[in-house]
Design a protein around this motif. Sequence first.
Motif, short mmCIF file in Angstrom:
data_model
loop_
_atom_site.label_atom_id
_atom_site.label_comp_id
_atom_site.label_asym_id
_atom_site.label_seq_id
_atom_site.Cartn_x
_atom_site.Cartn_y
_atom_site.Cartn_z
N ARG A 1 31.95 18.94 80.26
CA ARG A 1 33.02 18.22 79.56
C ARG A 1 33.90 19.21 78.84
O ARG A 1 33.49 20.32 78.51
N GLN A 2 35.12 18.76 78.62
CA GLN A 2 36.09 19.64 77.97
C GLN A 2 37.05 18.81 77.14
O GLN A 2 37.54 17.77 77.59
N VAL A 3 37.31 19.30 75.94
CA VAL A 3 38.33 18.70 75.07
C VAL A 3 39.48 19.69 74.98
O VAL A 3 39.30 20.90 75.18
N PRO A 4 40.68 19.21 74.70
CA PRO A 4 41.84 20.11 74.64
C PRO A 4 41.62 21.26 73.67
O PRO A 4 41.12 21.06 72.55
N GLY A 5 41.95 22.46 74.12
CA GLY A 5 41.85 23.63 73.26
C GLY A 5 40.48 24.30 73.24
O GLY A 5 40.31 25.32 72.57
N LYS A 6 39.52 23.73 73.99
CA LYS A 6 38.18 24.31 74.03
C LYS A 6 37.75 24.55 75.47
O LYS A 6 38.30 23.98 76.40
N GLY A 7 36.75 25.40 75.63
CA GLY A 7 36.22 25.67 76.95
C GLY A 7 35.32 24.55 77.44
O GLY A 7 34.99 23.63 76.69
N ARG A 8 34.95 24.63 78.71
CA ARG A 8 34.06 23.62 79.27
C ARG A 8 32.65 23.79 78.73
O ARG A 8 32.15 24.91 78.62
N GLU A 9 32.04 22.68 78.42
CA GLU A 9 30.69 22.65 77.87
C GLU A 9 29.75 21.98 78.87
O GLU A 9 30.04 20.87 79.33
N GLY A 10 28.67 22.65 79.20
CA GLY A 10 27.70 22.06 80.09
C GLY A 10 26.94 20.94 79.42
O GLY A 10 26.41 21.11 78.32
N VAL A 11 26.87 19.78 80.06
CA VAL A 11 26.24 18.61 79.49
C VAL A 11 24.84 18.40 80.07
O VAL A 11 23.87 18.21 79.34
N ALA A 12 24.75 18.44 81.40
CA ALA A 12 23.47 18.22 82.07
C ALA A 12 23.54 18.77 83.48
O ALA A 12 24.61 18.79 84.09
N ALA A 13 22.38 19.21 83.97
CA ALA A 13 22.30 19.74 85.33
C ALA A 13 21.01 19.27 85.98
O ALA A 13 19.99 19.06 85.29
N VAL A 14 21.06 19.11 87.31
CA VAL A 14 19.86 18.73 88.06
C VAL A 14 19.75 19.66 89.27
O VAL A 14 20.75 19.94 89.94
N GLY A 15 18.53 20.12 89.51
CA GLY A 15 18.30 21.05 90.60
C GLY A 15 17.79 20.39 91.86
O GLY A 15 17.33 19.24 91.84
N SER A 16 17.83 21.15 92.96
CA SER A 16 17.30 20.66 94.23
C SER A 16 15.80 20.45 94.13
O SER A 16 15.22 19.73 94.96
N ASP A 17 15.16 21.06 93.13
CA ASP A 17 13.74 20.84 92.88
C ASP A 17 13.51 19.72 91.88
O ASP A 17 12.40 19.54 91.39
N ARG A 18 14.59 18.99 91.57
CA ARG A 18 14.56 17.84 90.64
C ARG A 18 14.38 18.26 89.19
O ARG A 18 14.17 17.39 88.33
N SER A 19 14.45 19.53 88.89
CA SER A 19 14.42 19.95 87.50
C SER A 19 15.71 19.52 86.82
O SER A 19 16.75 19.36 87.47
N THR A 20 15.66 19.31 85.52
CA THR A 20 16.85 18.92 84.78
C THR A 20 17.02 19.82 83.56
O THR A 20 16.05 20.41 83.05
N ASN A 21 18.24 19.90 83.10
CA ASN A 21 18.58 20.73 81.95
C ASN A 21 19.66 19.98 81.19
O ASN A 21 20.67 19.58 81.78
N TYR A 22 19.45 19.78 79.90
CA TYR A 22 20.39 19.01 79.09
C TYR A 22 20.87 19.82 77.89
O TYR A 22 20.09 20.58 77.29
N HIS A 23 22.11 19.62 77.50
CA HIS A 23 22.60 20.15 76.24
C HIS A 23 21.87 19.42 75.12
O HIS A 23 21.60 18.21 75.21
#
Length: 123
Positions: free
Chosen positions: A37-59
């Motif tokens: 996600r990104q708001v004006p004037g700021k860089g992109r922030e990672g919110v959540a990710a899912v891997g091919s091994d079904r692992s997940t990673n959350y902010h």
Amino acid sequence: VKLMESGGGSVQAGGSLRLSCEGSAYSFNPYCLAWFRQVPGKGREGVAAVGSDRSTNYHWSVKGRFTIAADKAKNTLYLQMNSLKPEDTAMYYCAADFDSLPCSLADRWYESWGQGTPVTVSS
């Protein structure tokens, strides 16, 4: 490689939204799929990710409120967002990483990006 987000909108604090990201079959053979996600004037922030091994990673700020899931049969990535807060307001992007696991929340590792869908949470 094309990714297209949908499902954004306006909601009151405490509400829910589900974002979707559709891609071609090739798009959905990456090691990692993620939401940023990104708001004006700021860089992109990672919110959540899912891997091919079904692992997940959350902010840390979305843990327990957001859930990421990938449906390979439908070539679609989802982000279920519950208990939304005004600070969740942003443009949300999906992205794909074809390099390797584990799945990072840093945008520099992702090669393919969608155009974004806006989310506005009012207090």
